[in-house]
Design an enzyme around this catalytic site. Sequence first.
Site, PDB file in Angstrom:
ATOM      1  N   SER A 192       7.059  -3.781   4.339  1.00 52.98           N
ATOM      2  CA  SER A 192       8.137  -4.719   4.011  1.00 52.98           C
ATOM      3  C   SER A 192       9.395  -4.078   5.027  1.00 52.98           C
ATOM      4  O   SER A 192      10.030  -5.144   5.726  1.00 52.98           O
ATOM      5  CB  SER A 192       8.613  -4.707   2.787  1.00 52.98           C
ATOM      6  OG  SER A 192       9.156  -3.777   2.103  1.00 52.98           O
ATOM      7  N   ASP A 217      12.728   4.201   3.004  1.00 50.46           N
ATOM      8  CA  ASP A 217      11.786   3.340   3.885  1.00 50.46           C
ATOM      9  C   ASP A 217      12.390   2.535   5.214  1.00 50.46           C
ATOM     10  O   ASP A 217      11.855   2.655   6.193  1.00 50.46           O
ATOM     11  CB  ASP A 217      11.162   2.258   2.955  1.00 50.46           C
ATOM     12  CG  ASP A 217       9.938   2.570   1.733  1.00 50.46           C
ATOM     13  OD1 ASP A 217      10.134   3.803   1.681  1.00 50.46           O
ATOM     14  OD2 ASP A 217       9.479   1.735   1.347  1.00 50.46           O
ATOM     15  N   ALA A 238       0.919  -1.110   0.087  1.00 51.11           N
ATOM     16  CA  ALA A 238       0.080   0.061  -0.014  1.00 51.11           C
ATOM     17  C   ALA A 238       0.803   1.250  -0.020  1.00 51.11           C
ATOM     18  O   ALA A 238       0.230   2.298   0.161  1.00 51.11           O
ATOM     19  CB  ALA A 238      -0.927   0.021   1.036  1.00 51.11           C
ATOM     20  N   GLY A 239       2.145   1.217  -0.264  1.00 55.10           N
ATOM     21  CA  GLY A 239       3.000   2.345   0.040  1.00 55.10           C
ATOM     22  C   GLY A 239       3.367   2.791   1.397  1.00 55.10           C
ATOM     23  O   GLY A 239       3.999   4.046   1.196  1.00 55.10           O
ATOM     24  N   LEU A 240       3.303   2.222   2.148  1.00 51.70           N
ATOM     25  CA  LEU A 240       3.260   2.488   3.579  1.00 51.70           C
ATOM     26  C   LEU A 240       4.447   2.055   4.308  1.00 51.70           C
ATOM     27  O   LEU A 240       4.636   2.045   5.400  1.00 51.70           O
ATOM     28  CB  LEU A 240       2.028   2.256   4.385  1.00 51.70           C
ATOM     29  CG  LEU A 240       0.828   2.979   3.923  1.00 51.70           C
ATOM     30  CD1 LEU A 240      -0.389   2.510   4.869  1.00 51.70           C
ATOM     31  CD2 LEU A 240       0.982   4.351   3.832  1.00 51.70           C
ATOM     32  N   ALA A 259       9.293  -2.069   7.631  1.00 44.32           N
ATOM     33  CA  ALA A 259       8.968  -1.999   8.966  1.00 44.32           C
ATOM     34  C   ALA A 259       9.023  -3.529   9.552  1.00 44.32           C
ATOM     35  O   ALA A 259       9.484  -3.864  10.573  1.00 44.32           O
ATOM     36  CB  ALA A 259       7.389  -1.804   9.145  1.00 44.32           C
TER      37      ALA A 259
HETATM   38  C1  MEV Z   1       9.100   3.608  -1.819  1.00 52.61           C
HETATM   39  O1  MEV Z   1       8.393   3.892  -0.606  1.00 52.61           O
HETATM   40  C2  MEV Z   1       9.627   4.707  -2.519  1.00 52.61           C
HETATM   41  C3  MEV Z   1      10.582   4.521  -3.565  1.00 52.61           C
HETATM   42  O2  MEV Z   1      10.848   5.827  -4.077  1.00 52.61           O
HETATM   43  C4  MEV Z   1      11.407   3.420  -3.664  1.00 52.61           C
HETATM   44  C5  MEV Z   1      12.670   3.869  -2.888  1.00 52.61           C
HETATM   45  O3  MEV Z   1      12.871   5.015  -2.778  1.00 52.61           O
HETATM   46  O4  MEV Z   1      13.193   2.839  -2.213  1.00 52.61           O
HETATM   47  C6  MEV Z   1       9.267   4.365  -4.617  1.00 52.61           C
END
Ligand code: MEV
Length: 333
Positions: A127, A170, A122-124, A129
Amino acid sequence: MVCVPSCPAESLPMSEPAVLPTGSAHLPTGSAHAKAILVGEHAAVYGHPAIALPMTPLRTVAEVHHSPGPLRLSSGDRSFPVTQLPQRFASVGVATTAALDFFNLPAGDLEVAVRSGIPPQAGLGASAAAAHAIVEAIRAHAQLPLDDASRFELVQSAERVAHGSPSGIDACATRAREPFVFTGGIPAPLPLGAPVWFVVADTGVRASTDEAVAGVRRTVDADPARGSALLARLGDLTRGAVTDLEGGQLTTFGERMTAAQQILTELGVGHAMIDQLITAALGAGAAGAKLTGAGRGGCVIAAATDTGQADVIASAMTEAGAVAVWTVMVGTT
Ligand code: MEV
């Protein structure tokens, strides 16, 4: 080449190493939290700056149990030998074995149990965490110290499986306490000139970060001049956003968020549900709105000037189809 150094503790406030869930106070435990990206995702992979926002209430917890036999990993009520993990658990399997190797612990007679409150894909940062929580639980089991650079590298080894070429943002954001600017692999605190309420809404569309990052790579490789210009423009928007946030200029910050969304769409990581939630947020008075994380689904983030406006935006995004909504306030009132 992407620089992936440690997240120096002296430059970035880190979260507490472990939160013990009720009933497990005697077990070695680790935890970490979700994150959102305010501006600069994808460009960060190419060394441009990005801004990260920790979402501390959304947490993942890992515990180490004694369990006779081969090393096992469990999630919810499912448990697997680490050698037979489904593909979606491959990165947490790497975090587990890499941490055991690091501490010279045998890979047997243990089960690592992971409980995630962060929606996956979900972009949060689910993985990263999970990897952090596992590394910390194994460190607690080993009863040994772990320096920040080694911790970061262990999480990055798992993130390379999840993402291919992670910038490291992340891995930093899922343990940071405060928003920060991440430039060429180095995090720096971002003091805010005024409070901001961020509303994060889940489209419910699950999307792989790995595939999104690879898709952007193909777009950039297909037309390097155009691709580099788009990424550089994202970098400029992030630098402007830093100045806006430091100066408490939420109107121009919001305009930059919305401009970043246009570029991300050109890079191929948009989605109809993202557009739908952005339209709802802007219609409800958000200063700006965009996807957050890798895109192609996942979450949308919108900026609000006060808690009342944030509530109106959250309701509008829920009406427009968001499956979950969270509000994070940063800065002091
Ligand atoms: C993912 O949360 C952020 C991206 O820019 C990938 C990254 O920076 O590792 C899409």
